[in-house]
Design a protein around this motif. Structure first.
Motif, PDB file in Angstrom:
ATOM      1  N   ILE A 192     -20.274 -18.411  37.044  1.00 27.10           N
ATOM      2  CA  ILE A 192     -18.912 -18.943  37.176  1.00 27.10           C
ATOM      3  C   ILE A 192     -18.166 -18.827  35.852  1.00 27.10           C
ATOM      4  O   ILE A 192     -16.945 -18.628  35.816  1.00 27.10           O
ATOM      5  CB  ILE A 192     -18.972 -20.406  37.675  1.00 27.10           C
ATOM      6  CG1 ILE A 192     -19.268 -20.428  39.176  1.00 27.10           C
ATOM      7  CG2 ILE A 192     -17.680 -21.155  37.375  1.00 27.10           C
ATOM      8  CD1 ILE A 192     -19.364 -21.810  39.772  1.00 27.10           C
ATOM      9  N   CYS A 193     -18.904 -18.927  34.755  1.00 26.15           N
ATOM     10  CA  CYS A 193     -18.268 -18.867  33.443  1.00 26.15           C
ATOM     11  C   CYS A 193     -17.680 -17.493  33.139  1.00 26.15           C
ATOM     12  O   CYS A 193     -16.866 -17.345  32.220  1.00 26.15           O
ATOM     13  CB  CYS A 193     -19.273 -19.254  32.361  1.00 26.15           C
ATOM     14  SG  CYS A 193     -19.871 -20.964  32.496  1.00 26.15           S
ATOM     15  N   ASN A 194     -18.093 -16.499  33.903  1.00 24.19           N
ATOM     16  CA  ASN A 194     -17.555 -15.147  33.708  1.00 24.19           C
ATOM     17  C   ASN A 194     -16.285 -14.904  34.508  1.00 24.19           C
ATOM     18  O   ASN A 194     -15.649 -13.860  34.344  1.00 24.19           O
ATOM     19  CB  ASN A 194     -18.600 -14.103  34.093  1.00 24.19           C
ATOM     20  CG  ASN A 194     -19.848 -14.198  33.238  1.00 24.19           C
ATOM     21  OD1 ASN A 194     -19.767 -14.483  32.040  1.00 24.19           O
ATOM     22  ND2 ASN A 194     -21.008 -13.956  33.837  1.00 24.19           N
ATOM     23  N   CYS A 195     -15.934 -15.845  35.374  1.00 23.66           N
ATOM     24  CA  CYS A 195     -14.747 -15.691  36.227  1.00 23.66           C
ATOM     25  C   CYS A 195     -13.527 -16.200  35.476  1.00 23.66           C
ATOM     26  O   CYS A 195     -13.133 -17.368  35.599  1.00 23.66           O
ATOM     27  CB  CYS A 195     -14.951 -16.440  37.542  1.00 23.66           C
ATOM     28  SG  CYS A 195     -16.377 -15.878  38.498  1.00 23.66           S
ATOM     29  N   ARG A 196     -12.937 -15.342  34.698  1.00 26.06           N
ATOM     30  CA  ARG A 196     -11.845 -15.744  33.805  1.00 26.06           C
ATOM     31  C   ARG A 196     -10.584 -16.163  34.554  1.00 26.06           C
ATOM     32  O   ARG A 196      -9.722 -16.850  33.991  1.00 26.06           O
ATOM     33  CB  ARG A 196     -11.517 -14.594  32.844  1.00 26.06           C
ATOM     34  CG  ARG A 196     -12.693 -14.158  31.978  1.00 26.06           C
ATOM     35  CD  ARG A 196     -13.193 -15.297  31.115  1.00 26.06           C
ATOM     36  NE  ARG A 196     -14.291 -14.875  30.244  1.00 26.06           N
ATOM     37  CZ  ARG A 196     -14.970 -15.700  29.464  1.00 26.06           C
ATOM     38  NH1 ARG A 196     -14.674 -16.985  29.460  1.00 26.06           N
ATOM     39  NH2 ARG A 196     -15.958 -15.244  28.703  1.00 26.06           N
ATOM     40  N   SER A 197     -10.452 -15.742  35.814  1.00 18.98           N
ATOM     41  CA  SER A 197      -9.265 -16.097  36.586  1.00 18.98           C
ATOM     42  C   SER A 197      -9.435 -17.408  37.338  1.00 18.98           C
ATOM     43  O   SER A 197      -8.474 -17.912  37.929  1.00 18.98           O
ATOM     44  CB  SER A 197      -8.937 -14.987  37.595  1.00 18.98           C
ATOM     45  OG  SER A 197      -8.676 -13.769  36.944  1.00 18.98           O
ATOM     46  N   LEU A 198     -10.642 -17.966  37.325  1.00 15.51           N
ATOM     47  CA  LEU A 198     -10.919 -19.170  38.094  1.00 15.51           C
ATOM     48  C   LEU A 198     -10.158 -20.360  37.527  1.00 15.51           C
ATOM     49  O   LEU A 198     -10.238 -20.669  36.338  1.00 15.51           O
ATOM     50  CB  LEU A 198     -12.421 -19.463  38.081  1.00 15.51           C
ATOM     51  CG  LEU A 198     -12.904 -20.615  38.966  1.00 15.51           C
ATOM     52  CD1 LEU A 198     -12.645 -20.297  40.436  1.00 15.51           C
ATOM     53  CD2 LEU A 198     -14.387 -20.884  38.732  1.00 15.51           C
ATOM     54  N   THR A 199      -9.391 -21.035  38.390  1.00 15.76           N
ATOM     55  CA  THR A 199      -8.645 -22.229  37.980  1.00 15.76           C
ATOM     56  C   THR A 199      -9.064 -23.473  38.760  1.00 15.76           C
ATOM     57  O   THR A 199      -9.064 -24.569  38.219  1.00 15.76           O
ATOM     58  CB  THR A 199      -7.131 -22.026  38.168  1.00 15.76           C
ATOM     59  OG1 THR A 199      -6.859 -21.732  39.543  1.00 15.76           O
ATOM     60  CG2 THR A 199      -6.621 -20.899  37.289  1.00 15.76           C
ATOM     61  N   ASP A 200      -9.423 -23.308  40.019  1.00 21.87           N
ATOM     62  CA  ASP A 200      -9.729 -24.451  40.879  1.00 21.87           C
ATOM     63  C   ASP A 200     -11.147 -24.315  41.420  1.00 21.87           C
ATOM     64  O   ASP A 200     -11.446 -23.371  42.158  1.00 21.87           O
ATOM     65  CB  ASP A 200      -8.751 -24.527  42.055  1.00 21.87           C
ATOM     66  CG  ASP A 200      -7.305 -24.597  41.600  1.00 21.87           C
ATOM     67  OD1 ASP A 200      -7.065 -24.868  40.411  1.00 21.87           O
ATOM     68  OD2 ASP A 200      -6.418 -24.355  42.430  1.00 21.87           O
ATOM     69  N   LEU A 201     -11.997 -25.280  41.073  1.00 22.69           N
ATOM     70  CA  LEU A 201     -13.398 -25.244  41.486  1.00 22.69           C
ATOM     71  C   LEU A 201     -13.742 -26.568  42.144  1.00 22.69           C
ATOM     72  O   LEU A 201     -13.823 -27.593  41.482  1.00 22.69           O
ATOM     73  CB  LEU A 201     -14.305 -24.996  40.282  1.00 22.69           C
ATOM     74  CG  LEU A 201     -15.801 -24.887  40.581  1.00 22.69           C
ATOM     75  CD1 LEU A 201     -16.088 -23.670  41.449  1.00 22.69           C
ATOM     76  CD2 LEU A 201     -16.603 -24.839  39.283  1.00 22.69           C
ATOM     77  N   LEU A 202     -13.933 -26.557  43.451  1.00 17.58           N
ATOM     78  CA  LEU A 202     -14.218 -27.769  44.213  1.00 17.58           C
ATOM     79  C   LEU A 202     -15.566 -27.610  44.912  1.00 17.58           C
ATOM     80  O   LEU A 202     -15.672 -26.936  45.936  1.00 17.58           O
ATOM     81  CB  LEU A 202     -13.104 -28.038  45.230  1.00 17.58           C
ATOM     82  CG  LEU A 202     -11.754 -28.432  44.627  1.00 17.58           C
ATOM     83  CD1 LEU A 202     -10.933 -27.174  44.305  1.00 17.58           C
ATOM     84  CD2 LEU A 202     -10.951 -29.302  45.580  1.00 17.58           C
ATOM     85  N   LEU A 203     -16.599 -28.225  44.329  1.00 17.88           N
ATOM     86  CA  LEU A 203     -17.970 -28.101  44.816  1.00 17.88           C
ATOM     87  C   LEU A 203     -18.524 -29.444  45.276  1.00 17.88           C
ATOM     88  O   LEU A 203     -19.741 -29.609  45.396  1.00 17.88           O
ATOM     89  CB  LEU A 203     -18.879 -27.528  43.709  1.00 17.88           C
ATOM     90  CG  LEU A 203     -18.428 -26.236  43.036  1.00 17.88           C
ATOM     91  CD1 LEU A 203     -19.442 -25.807  41.978  1.00 17.88           C
ATOM     92  CD2 LEU A 203     -18.233 -25.127  44.057  1.00 17.88           C
ATOM     93  N   GLY A 204     -17.672 -30.391  45.541  1.00 17.22           N
ATOM     94  CA  GLY A 204     -18.119 -31.737  45.871  1.00 17.22           C
ATOM     95  C   GLY A 204     -18.838 -31.839  47.202  1.00 17.22           C
ATOM     96  O   GLY A 204     -18.723 -30.980  48.077  1.00 17.22           O
ATOM     97  N   TYR A 205     -19.628 -32.922  47.339  1.00 16.35           N
ATOM     98  CA  TYR A 205     -20.282 -33.265  48.608  1.00 16.35           C
ATOM     99  C   TYR A 205     -21.252 -32.168  49.064  1.00 16.35           C
ATOM    100  O   TYR A 205     -21.204 -31.691  50.182  1.00 16.35           O
ATOM    101  CB  TYR A 205     -19.246 -33.560  49.693  1.00 16.35           C
ATOM    102  CG  TYR A 205     -18.317 -34.687  49.317  1.00 16.35           C
ATOM    103  CD1 TYR A 205     -18.625 -36.011  49.631  1.00 16.35           C
ATOM    104  CD2 TYR A 205     -17.145 -34.435  48.626  1.00 16.35           C
ATOM    105  CE1 TYR A 205     -17.782 -37.048  49.266  1.00 16.35           C
ATOM    106  CE2 TYR A 205     -16.293 -35.466  48.259  1.00 16.35           C
ATOM    107  CZ  TYR A 205     -16.615 -36.772  48.577  1.00 16.35           C
ATOM    108  OH  TYR A 205     -15.778 -37.794  48.213  1.00 16.35           O
TER     109      TYR A 205
END
Length: 588
Positions: free
Chosen positions: A236-249
């Motif tokens: 995930i740390c390589n995904c430079r365009s990633l802004t929203d990460l919702l991994l809950g539940y």
């Protein structure tokens, strides 16, 4: 000549005049969200319709209306969502519409046979919305759509695995698969790596195993309410365009990665994550929401959170964090929600100068079930305020926040060791809806200023050492649905008002000197002192807390918890909050 006719969201009823479809220059017709019914009939004409944009969603048409619409061969955008028709939609009827690029069919039953790959469908489709269509298998017909950019299949009954071929569609950028019964991915663990997908919503399914390796193009990922296991992939740390990460539940384990500084929304709630929150947030960070509640996190709150000048939402409840109260967070100018409950926080929650708390934008303040102590100075709640959030034209918040943040003002201090008097300044919070100070060591009288809390819906002062009488003004609070003042040292007559006398007697038990309904002890013939009368506030000019209350459900002692849970569940980027459906036009 008339080329655009928009009559959406009115109260038109009856059938559509057939002459509308033969107007020589009309290219854009919007009749969505009305009460139109009947069928659609086209008059005989040798001149083809010039309509390019047709929106008929959310009406009450009867009969088979798609077959005549298929004669409008110049259509590029077509909205037939939520038509309330009992006839299943046959996708093959759209085959003559060779220029069609946007098709909204959400809320209609789809003929299962028409989802087969062997049938024809307009191959120029770029956006296809099939939300809530009763689909039970992944539509193989999508294989033919080489230009497809957006597909919505949320709220169906699709089972099994996502087919590997989906990720080979060359232009696919947005995939909504929320609320189905999907349980995995066909292909290897890196099946997504070469995909062009940027926004992927897999919420509320049955996915198991590890989170797959993501494409570098990904900007938004939500896997909430699934059964994913393993650690959060470091890729995930390589995904430079990633802004929203919702991994809950989910059932994720391991540490919180140290590369979240570039993100905007992070939700890791209700997993089994361990270790401490990384103290590696940099000055250029744009983080606005961080929720790591309900995990196994330890250590202290990272001081590098001060680098998040845009942080609005910080939730760390139900962990094992041990730290003093973070007064240093008041330097964050936009912090609106602070939830620290059920940890190992300790020490005083009063500023060293004994003035106001100092969080000017705070809307929800929850620190229950810790080891906080000390007393609250009289001016503790002075200068609390809230800026209004403007709605944009799509019904979302202009700050990409859920509507709920403009709807709740709650304070929860229960289950600590706070002592002293309850500050009179609490009466300045004119639109407070829920207040829980139970299970502490508060003493003195109940503030007369409580009578100013005209929007208060839930008040819990139980299990303290409060004395004196209950202010009669509480009996006039018309929205007060739940009240609990049990197990204190109160005396006198309970104010008689509809909202109070309707409470169970348990709400006032454990106060030897109280009498009157709903208790069985009568005040008739006794020398019980009269209840206090509210008096005009003098001195300081009131600072009004401009919050707005919304009822979500009631029950003994639960309103505050429901409000907090609803805020947490609802605070999402706009792309997750809104339902992609009718009348959501592309720019043109």
């Amino acid at each position: 000549m008339l080329s655009v006719l928009h009559l959406y969201e009115n109260h038109f009823y009856g059938t559509i005049p057939s002459s509308l479809f033969t107007m020589p220059s009309l290219s854009d017709l919007d009749l969505s969200v009305n009460d139109l019914n009947g069928s659609i009939n086209f008059p005989n004409s040798s001149t083809p319709s010039m309509l390019e944009y047709l929106y008929l969603g959310q009406n009450h048409f009867e009969g088979k209306i798609i077959e005549p619409i298929s004669k409008l061969i110049n259509l590029t955008e077509l909205d037939l969502s939520f038509l309330n028709t009992s006839h299943p939609v046959d996708l093959s009827l759209f085959a003559p519409l060779k220029s069609l690029s946007v098709l909204y069919l959400s809320g209609n039953p789809i003929s299962p046979a028409s989802l087969d790959t062997s049938l024809d469908i307009p191959t120029n489709l770029e956006s296809l919305l099939l939300q809530d269509c009763g689909i039970i298998e992944f539509p193989n017909i999508l294989k033919n759509l080489e230009k497809l950019e957006l597909i919505t299949l949320s709220y169906n009954r699709i089972k099994g695995k996502i087919p590997e071929w989906l990720w080979n569609l060359p232009r696919l950028t947005t995939v909504f698969l929320k609320n189905n019964s999907l349980n995995g991915f066909e292909g290897p663990v890196d099946v997504l790596v070469n995909s062009s997908v940027k926004e992927l919503n897999l919420e509320q399914n049955c996915f198991e195993g590890e989170i797959p390796i993501l494409p570098l193009s990904i900007s938004v990922l939500s896997t909430q309410y699934n059964r994913f296991t393993g650690s959060i992939p470091l890729s995930i740390c390589n995904c430079r365009s990633l802004t929203d990460l919702l991994l809950g539940y989910n059932n994720l384990t391991g540490p919180v990665p140290q590369c979240f500084s570039n993100l905007t929304f992070v939700t890791l709630r209700k997993n089994n994550l361990e270790g401490s929150i990384p103290d590696a947030f940099y000055l250029s960070s744009s983080l606005r929401s961080l929720d790591v509640g309900h995990n196994l996190l330890t250590g202290e709150l990272p001081r590098s959170l001060l680098n998040f000048s845009s942080l609005e939402f910080l939730v760390v409840d139900h962990n094992k964090i041990k730290d003093k109260f973070p007064f240093w967070l008041k330097a964050l100018p936009n912090l609106q929600v602070l939830i620290l409950s059920s940890n190992k926080f300790y020490g005083s929650i009063s500023p060293h100068d004994q003035g106001p708390l100092g969080f000017p934008e705070l809307r929800l303040f929850e620190i229950s079930n810790n080891n906080f102590s000390g007393s609250l100075p009289p001016r503790y709640f002075v200068n609390w305020k809230a800026s209004s959030l403007m709605m944009n034209e799509d019904g979302g918040l202009s700050m990409e926040q859920a509507l709920v943040l403009n709807s709740y003002a709650t304070i929860g201090f229960s289950g600590n060791r706070i002592e002293g008097q309850i500050p009179e300044s609490i009466g300045l919070l004119k639109e407070l809806i829920a207040l829980n100070l139970s299970n502490n060591a508060f003493t003195g009288h109940i503030p007369l200023s409580f009578s100013n809390l005209s929007n208060l819906e839930s008040l819990d002062l139980s299990s303290n050492q409060l004395s004196g009488t209950i202010p009669s003004g509480l009996g006039t609070l018309s929205f007060l649905v739940y009240i609990n003042m049990s197990h204190n040292q109160l005396k006198g007559e309970i104010p008689q008002g509809t909202q109070i006398t309707g409470q169970p007697k348990s709400s006032f038990e454990g106060n030897a000197g109280l009498c009157g309904l709903p208790l069985q002890e009568t005040c008739f013939g006794t020398n019980a002192p009269p209840t206090q009368q509210p008096k005009e506030e003098e001195g300081e000019e009131e600072e009004v807390l401009n919050w707005k209350g919304v009822v979500v459900g009631y029950g003994p002692g639960v309103l505050l918890g429901l409000a907090i849970a609803h805020v947490i569940a609802s605070y999402k980027p706009e792309w997750l909050v809104k339902i992609v459906g009718p009348n959501k036009r592309r720019s043109r």
